[in-house]
Write a protein that holds these residues in place. Structure first.
Motif, PDB file in Angstrom:
ATOM      1  N   ARG A 295       9.143  -1.445  17.716  1.00 19.14           N
ATOM      2  CA  ARG A 295       8.077  -2.171  17.005  1.00 19.14           C
ATOM      3  C   ARG A 295       7.466  -1.293  15.910  1.00 19.14           C
ATOM      4  O   ARG A 295       7.299  -1.743  14.773  1.00 19.14           O
ATOM      5  CB  ARG A 295       7.004  -2.619  18.000  1.00 19.14           C
ATOM      6  CG  ARG A 295       5.838  -3.339  17.347  1.00 19.14           C
ATOM      7  CD  ARG A 295       4.836  -3.851  18.383  1.00 19.14           C
ATOM      8  NE  ARG A 295       3.663  -4.406  17.733  1.00 19.14           N
ATOM      9  CZ  ARG A 295       3.606  -5.608  17.175  1.00 19.14           C
ATOM     10  NH1 ARG A 295       4.670  -6.383  17.180  1.00 19.14           N
ATOM     11  NH2 ARG A 295       2.503  -6.051  16.605  1.00 19.14           N
ATOM     12  N   GLN A 296       7.162  -0.051  16.254  1.00 13.54           N
ATOM     13  CA  GLN A 296       6.565   0.842  15.269  1.00 13.54           C
ATOM     14  C   GLN A 296       7.536   1.116  14.123  1.00 13.54           C
ATOM     15  O   GLN A 296       7.156   1.138  12.948  1.00 13.54           O
ATOM     16  CB  GLN A 296       6.141   2.154  15.924  1.00 13.54           C
ATOM     17  CG  GLN A 296       5.373   3.096  14.996  1.00 13.54           C
ATOM     18  CD  GLN A 296       4.121   2.438  14.432  1.00 13.54           C
ATOM     19  OE1 GLN A 296       3.280   1.943  15.178  1.00 13.54           O
ATOM     20  NE2 GLN A 296       3.991   2.420  13.103  1.00 13.54           N
ATOM     21  N   ALA A 297       8.823   1.335  14.481  1.00  8.95           N
ATOM     22  CA  ALA A 297       9.828   1.610  13.454  1.00  8.95           C
ATOM     23  C   ALA A 297       9.994   0.419  12.506  1.00  8.95           C
ATOM     24  O   ALA A 297      10.140   0.593  11.284  1.00  8.95           O
ATOM     25  CB  ALA A 297      11.162   1.949  14.114  1.00  8.95           C
ATOM     26  N   ALA A 298       9.963  -0.797  13.049  1.00  6.37           N
ATOM     27  CA  ALA A 298      10.116  -2.000  12.222  1.00  6.37           C
ATOM     28  C   ALA A 298       8.905  -2.208  11.316  1.00  6.37           C
ATOM     29  O   ALA A 298       9.051  -2.625  10.155  1.00  6.37           O
ATOM     30  CB  ALA A 298      10.338  -3.219  13.104  1.00  6.37           C
ATOM     31  N   ILE A 299       7.717  -1.933  11.846  1.00  6.11           N
ATOM     32  CA  ILE A 299       6.505  -2.038  11.024  1.00  6.11           C
ATOM     33  C   ILE A 299       6.573  -1.034   9.874  1.00  6.11           C
ATOM     34  O   ILE A 299       6.297  -1.365   8.716  1.00  6.11           O
ATOM     35  CB  ILE A 299       5.243  -1.803  11.877  1.00  6.11           C
ATOM     36  CG1 ILE A 299       5.029  -2.968  12.850  1.00  6.11           C
ATOM     37  CG2 ILE A 299       4.015  -1.623  10.986  1.00  6.11           C
ATOM     38  CD1 ILE A 299       3.914  -2.743  13.858  1.00  6.11           C
ATOM     39  N   ASP A 300       6.952   0.204  10.203  1.00  2.00           N
ATOM     40  CA  ASP A 300       7.077   1.240   9.167  1.00  2.00           C
ATOM     41  C   ASP A 300       8.083   0.823   8.094  1.00  2.00           C
ATOM     42  O   ASP A 300       7.842   1.004   6.897  1.00  2.00           O
ATOM     43  CB  ASP A 300       7.512   2.562   9.793  1.00  2.00           C
ATOM     44  CG  ASP A 300       6.378   3.257  10.551  1.00  2.00           C
ATOM     45  OD1 ASP A 300       5.290   2.662  10.666  1.00  2.00           O
ATOM     46  OD2 ASP A 300       6.584   4.378  11.051  1.00  2.00           O
ATOM     47  N   LYS A 301       9.211   0.257   8.532  1.00  2.00           N
ATOM     48  CA  LYS A 301      10.257  -0.148   7.583  1.00  2.00           C
ATOM     49  C   LYS A 301       9.737  -1.231   6.653  1.00  2.00           C
ATOM     50  O   LYS A 301      10.014  -1.212   5.441  1.00  2.00           O
ATOM     51  CB  LYS A 301      11.476  -0.657   8.363  1.00  2.00           C
ATOM     52  CG  LYS A 301      12.687  -0.942   7.476  1.00  2.00           C
ATOM     53  CD  LYS A 301      13.311   0.358   6.970  1.00  2.00           C
ATOM     54  CE  LYS A 301      14.581   0.126   6.217  1.00  2.00           C
ATOM     55  NZ  LYS A 301      15.201   1.385   5.746  1.00  2.00           N
TER      56      LYS A 301
END
Length: 412
Positions: A295-301
């Motif tokens: 979730r965090q990685a997708a938000i960052d992306k």
């Protein structure tokens, strides 16, 4: 044109050649991949006979694999030879192929395609594997390929492998590729090689592979790559590739298309067979901690930032190695092509996180297959793990089709 397909895998390279070439035999040592090849041969036969209802019944688990094959002639079933190519088996493999050549009254083998397993040449784990070179038989599997060239004397061959072969050194710490080239030339072939990026040829994936094209002198091998250059095209994005697929969460299977109209490329090359429903759209279940990271990685992306493992709260960092592989969690870019899909996807999906943060998962088998441009009617045997492995090891069929059409152009 008659061809033999060596080290076939699931048949990504074969898929591109099917429409224009007569494939005499696939030779593949992996049992699951061999079953995939056999099923694909059955699909094409049944489609030609307007009997795809039997294939559909198999996909819906109404009939067994053996019951499906009952509708397929034995010569089609036997196109796949599930055998490891070795000093002990090569003679019997020749015998099997020769029988098929004789039954079909074939007088000429026009081509041989395929590439030996690439793990030995890969840059990944190269330092760890350097001490095993004396005993790693995979390094010299290309010599069996040459034995096939000497046996059948085809007009051309297509040899595919990883970029790492360009820099790989053998157990004598000497570059292997120049030695390989010399051995191919000693067998009577002129050849040319080039690093090809699939994304330059319409495949929605940055995938660099070494292609070696050789001929017996009937044409100049360098002409192959000049002609292939004319077939370059822009790729669609991952967002466009996935836009007609359904919404699903980690651990779910949804084998029905979404409501969005498919992209034109998908409609023409991926969903061209409207009679076959969606299959293998299964997302692996993920650990709660991984889902938090996803979730965090997708938000960052979505905000233009590529997530790094050392940015995590220390309580979430479960890996012992916290200094290397900081991109071990990687999100696909919905506005661009995918990074390279490799066989490691069979172990976990951390490197292939879906760009939609609301779905919060790694990609499905079907999504991975689409990135490689396998059509949706292509089914991978025999498990999710086997399917991911076969997809990660394959040549993108859309690129393979352009390789095949280039050969047809030259010989015509």
């Amino acid at each position: 044109m008659n061809i033999i397909d060596l080290f076939s895998g699931a048949g990504g390279l074969t898929e591109g050649f099917r429409s224009s070439f007569n494939i005499i035999n696939h030779v593949e040592m992996d049992t699951a991949a061999s079953k995939t090849l056999q099923l694909r041969d059955a699909f094409y036969f049944l489609n030609q006979q307007n009997q795809l209802e039997f294939y559909l019944q198999y996909l819906q688990k109404n009939i067994s694999f053996e019951e499906l094959l009952a509708y397929v002639p034995i010569n089609i079933q036997e196109k796949t030879l599930n055998e490891k190519i070795s000093a002990e088996t090569i003679s019997s493999i020749f015998d099997s192929i020769n029988q098929k050549i004789s039954r079909q009254n074939i007088t000429t083998i026009d081509g041989i395609i395929g590439g030996p397993p690439c793990q030995a040449y890969s840059t990944v784990g190269r330092a760890r594997n350097s001490g095993k070179k004396d005993n790693d038989e995979r390094i010299y599997l290309y010599r069996y390929y040459i034995e096939f060239l000497q046996k059948y004397q085809p007009h051309f061959f297509v040899f595919e492998n990883v970029k790492g072969l360009l820099s790989f050194k053998d157990q004598f710490n000497e570059p292997l590729l120049p030695k390989m080239i010399q051995e191919f030339e000693n067998a009577g072939y002129r050849l040319h090689y080039q690093l090809i990026d699939s994304s330059m040829y319409g495949v929605p994936q940055k995938r660099e592979r070494l292609i070696i094209f050789g001929t017996d002198g009937t044409i100049a091998p360098e002409l192959f790559f000049k002609q292939l250059e004319t077939k370059k095209e822009n790729s669609i994005t991952i967002g466009q590739l996935f836009q007609d697929l359904p919404f699903l969460h980690s651990g779910e299977t949804v084998n029905s298309y979404g409501q969005t109209i498919p992209n034109a490329f998908v409609n023409r090359h991926i969903r061209s067979n409207s009679d076959i429903p969606l299959t293998q759209n299964v997302a692996r279940p993920n650990q709660p901690n991984d889902l938090l990271i996803y979730r965090q990685a997708a938000i960052d992306k979505s905000q233009g930032h590529n997530f790094r493992y050392d940015e995590l709260d220390p309580s979430q960092q479960t890996h012992k190695n916290r200094r290397e592989f900081l991109d071990r969690y990687k999100v696909l870019d919905k506005d661009s092509v995918s990074h390279t899909v490799v066989a490691h996807i069979s172990k976990d999906g951390h490197y292939y996180i879906h760009p939609d943060v609301t779905q919060n998962r790694s990609i499905t088998v079907r999504e991975a297959a689409r990135i490689q441009t396998f059509p949706d009617d292509f089914y991978f045997e025999t498990s999710r793990t086997h399917a991911f492995t076969q997809i990660g090891n394959a040549v993108p069929p859309y690129l393979a089709k352009k390789i095949a059409s280039t050969i047809i152009d030259l010989y015509n």
